[in-house]
Design a protein around this motif. Structure first.
Motif, PDB file in Angstrom:
ATOM      1  N   THR A  28       0.809  -1.221   0.000  1.00  0.00           N
ATOM      2  CA  THR A  28       0.000   0.000   0.000  1.00  0.00           C
ATOM      3  C   THR A  28       0.839   1.266   0.000  1.00  0.00           C
ATOM      4  OG1 THR A  28      -1.805  -1.120   1.115  1.00  0.00           O
ATOM      5  CG2 THR A  28      -1.747   1.243   1.309  1.00  0.00           C
ATOM      6  N   ALA A  29       1.774   1.392   0.915  1.00  0.00           N
ATOM      7  CA  ALA A  29       2.550   2.637   1.048  1.00  0.00           C
ATOM      8  C   ALA A  29       3.287   2.964  -0.249  1.00  0.00           C
ATOM      9  CB  ALA A  29       3.520   2.529   2.213  1.00  0.00           C
ATOM     10  N   GLU A  30       3.901   1.976  -0.851  1.00  0.00           N
ATOM     11  CA  GLU A  30       4.648   2.182  -2.096  1.00  0.00           C
ATOM     12  C   GLU A  30       3.709   2.611  -3.231  1.00  0.00           C
ATOM     13  OE1 GLU A  30       6.781  -0.599  -5.438  1.00  0.00           O
ATOM     14  OE2 GLU A  30       6.941  -1.236  -3.348  1.00  0.00           O
ATOM     15  N   LYS A  31       2.565   1.954  -3.342  1.00  0.00           N
ATOM     16  CA  LYS A  31       1.623   2.270  -4.425  1.00  0.00           C
ATOM     17  C   LYS A  31       0.999   3.652  -4.246  1.00  0.00           C
ATOM     18  CE  LYS A  31       0.714  -2.471  -5.644  1.00  0.00           C
ATOM     19  NZ  LYS A  31      -0.192  -3.593  -5.631  1.00  0.00           N
ATOM     20  N   ILE A  32       0.673   4.005  -3.023  1.00  0.00           N
ATOM     21  CA  ILE A  32       0.111   5.331  -2.774  1.00  0.00           C
ATOM     22  C   ILE A  32       1.148   6.403  -3.097  1.00  0.00           C
ATOM     23  CG2 ILE A  32      -0.639   6.926  -0.955  1.00  0.00           C
ATOM     24  CD1 ILE A  32      -2.138   4.550   0.274  1.00  0.00           C
TER      25      ILE A  32
END
Length: 89
Positions: A28-32
């Protein structure tokens, strides 16, 4: 994925539910971060704005934004009341 638009080519980016969907993914963090980086890249630096429409709580969504990079304002729209519906359903 890099968007196929030039830098600073938009005055407005509208995100309706996309942030909510990405928060349900793995990594999630990387994609956001990638999503917000691209949005920031294509927005006009002087007059550009991004509107995010989310079902999530503002405090949770605000954690996604680097406040050194983004000027963030929140507006909460009350959920409509349906006649005959109990609150909290």
């Amino acid at each position: 994925k890099k968007l196929k638009f030039l830098d600073e080519s938009f005055d407005l980016v509208v995100c309706k539910g996309t942030l909510d969907a990405v928060l349900c993914c793995a990594n999630t963090a990387e994609k956001i971060q990638r999503m917000l980086d691209e949005c920031h890249r294509v927005l006009d630096k002087k007059h550009g704005a991004m509107v995010i429409i989310s079902y999530g709580e503002p405090d949770v969504r605000l954690n996604c934004f680097d406040t050194n990079r983004w000027k963030v304002k929140t507006y909460t729209v009350p959920k409509p009341v349906v006649p005959g519906e109990k609150v909290g359903e």
